[in-house]
Design an enzyme around this catalytic site. Sequence first.
Site, short mmCIF file in Angstrom:
data_model
loop_
_atom_site.label_atom_id
_atom_site.label_comp_id
_atom_site.label_asym_id
_atom_site.label_seq_id
_atom_site.Cartn_x
_atom_site.Cartn_y
_atom_site.Cartn_z
N THR A 1 15.17 -22.64 106.45
CA THR A 1 15.81 -23.31 107.60
C THR A 1 15.19 -24.69 107.86
OG1 THR A 1 16.37 -21.20 108.63
CG2 THR A 1 16.32 -23.12 110.06
N SER B 1 4.66 -22.94 98.54
CA SER B 1 5.24 -23.43 99.78
C SER B 1 4.90 -24.89 100.01
CB SER B 1 4.71 -22.59 100.95
OG SER B 1 5.05 -23.18 102.18
N ASP C 1 22.23 -20.42 110.72
CA ASP C 1 21.55 -19.12 110.70
C ASP C 1 22.37 -18.07 111.43
OD1 ASP C 1 18.37 -19.69 109.90
OD2 ASP C 1 19.32 -21.38 110.89
N HIS D 1 1.86 -25.25 102.27
CA HIS D 1 0.55 -24.71 101.88
C HIS D 1 0.14 -25.13 100.47
CE1 HIS D 1 0.81 -22.29 105.45
NE2 HIS D 1 1.90 -21.71 105.02
#
EC number: 3.1.3.7
Length: 359
Positions: free
Chosen positions: A179, A242, A110, A245
Amino acid sequence: MAPMGIRLSPLGVAVFCLLGLGVLYHLYSGFLAGRFSLFGLGGEPSGGAAGPAASADGGTVDLREMLAVSVLAAVRGGDEVRRVRESNVLHEKSKGKTREGADDKMTSGDVLSNRKMFYLLKTAFPNVQINTEEHVDATDQEVILWDRKIPEDILKEIATPQEVPAESVTVWIDPLDATQEYTEDLRKYVTTMVCVAVNGKPVLGVIHKPFSEYTAWAMVDHGSNVKARASYNEKTPRIVVSRSHSGMVKQVALQTFGNQTTIIPAGGAGYKVLALLDVPDKSQEKADLYIHVTYIKKWDICAGNAILKALGGHMTTLSGEEISYTGSDGIEGGLLASIRMNHQALVRKLPSLEKTGHK
C-alpha cells in the site's frame, strides 16, 4: 361355542408393516444420508468444470474449486485496485503505526478490493474461515456469485477433485499488498493475494499483479502455472529485501556472502516472492533470495509460501522454523525464502539476521 378372538388377515399384516417401515425411513433417512456423505457416498458427484457447491453442508471443499475462486477473487480485487489508482482519488488515511513507527496506510483501493475478494470467497465457500487484512463491514456486504466453472489451465494441471474437510481450511486474503508503494504510484510492486492453508500448512497460493495483469498460482503436490528459473547464484546472491529495512540486511549479507552481493530494495511481499521465479513480466526484478528481518503479517506471505512450496522451494523464519497459518495473524523472527538452494545451509550462514528478527 367357539372362543372369542381377533383374526388378522395377511393383507392387514402387510399394510401394518409397510406403515411401520415408512415411519422408520422418515426418521432415519436424513441421519443416514448425513453419515454417508462424510464418506463421499452421498450427494451429487463433484468434478468437471462445474461441480456442485462442495461446502454447502459444511462437510468438505474441493481445493481445485477454491483455486478457481481464489484466482478470480485476486483478479477482481486487482481490477478495483487499478481503477482507484487510475482515478487518482485514493482517500488515503492511516490505520495507525507499524512496529517500526511508519504509517500503516489504507486507501479506497484496499477497501474496495477487500470487499470484492472477501464476499466472492465467502459466497462460494460460506463454511470456511477467512482472514483478511482489512476490516469487513457487515453493513456493506454483498453476494458475489461464482459461475462454478474451473478454468481450463487449472483443469489441465489438476485433473481430479482434491477434497478436504471444510473445518481444516483457513483462507488468507491480502487485498492490496504494498500500500505504501501504491500511494507513491510505484505500481510494479503492487499485488493482490489469496492463500489457502489446510491444517495450518500453505497449500494453495495466488499472486496477481493488477497493473501488468499477470497472475501466478500453484497448488502443493498438484501443479502450477509458474516455474522456478533455470539457475540461482548461491555464492554471491542477489537478495531482495524490504525498502524500509535494506540497510541492516545489507551489512550482514556482505559479511556472509562477500562484497559482490547485490541488495535489491523492493516493496510488497508478493513482488519479492515473484522475484525468485521465472515471471514473464518486464517490470519484475530478479533475485536469488528473499530476506525479511522483522515482524510480518501472514496474509503478506502465505500465498508466496504456498507457491514456493509447490515448486520445491522454502519459506521459513530466519531460524529455519516452518510457519503455521493458524492462530495469530503475524510471525516474529523475520523470514528467509529460497528455491533450488540448500535452505538449511543458508539459515546457518545468517545467524546475525535471526537475532535481528526477534528484536
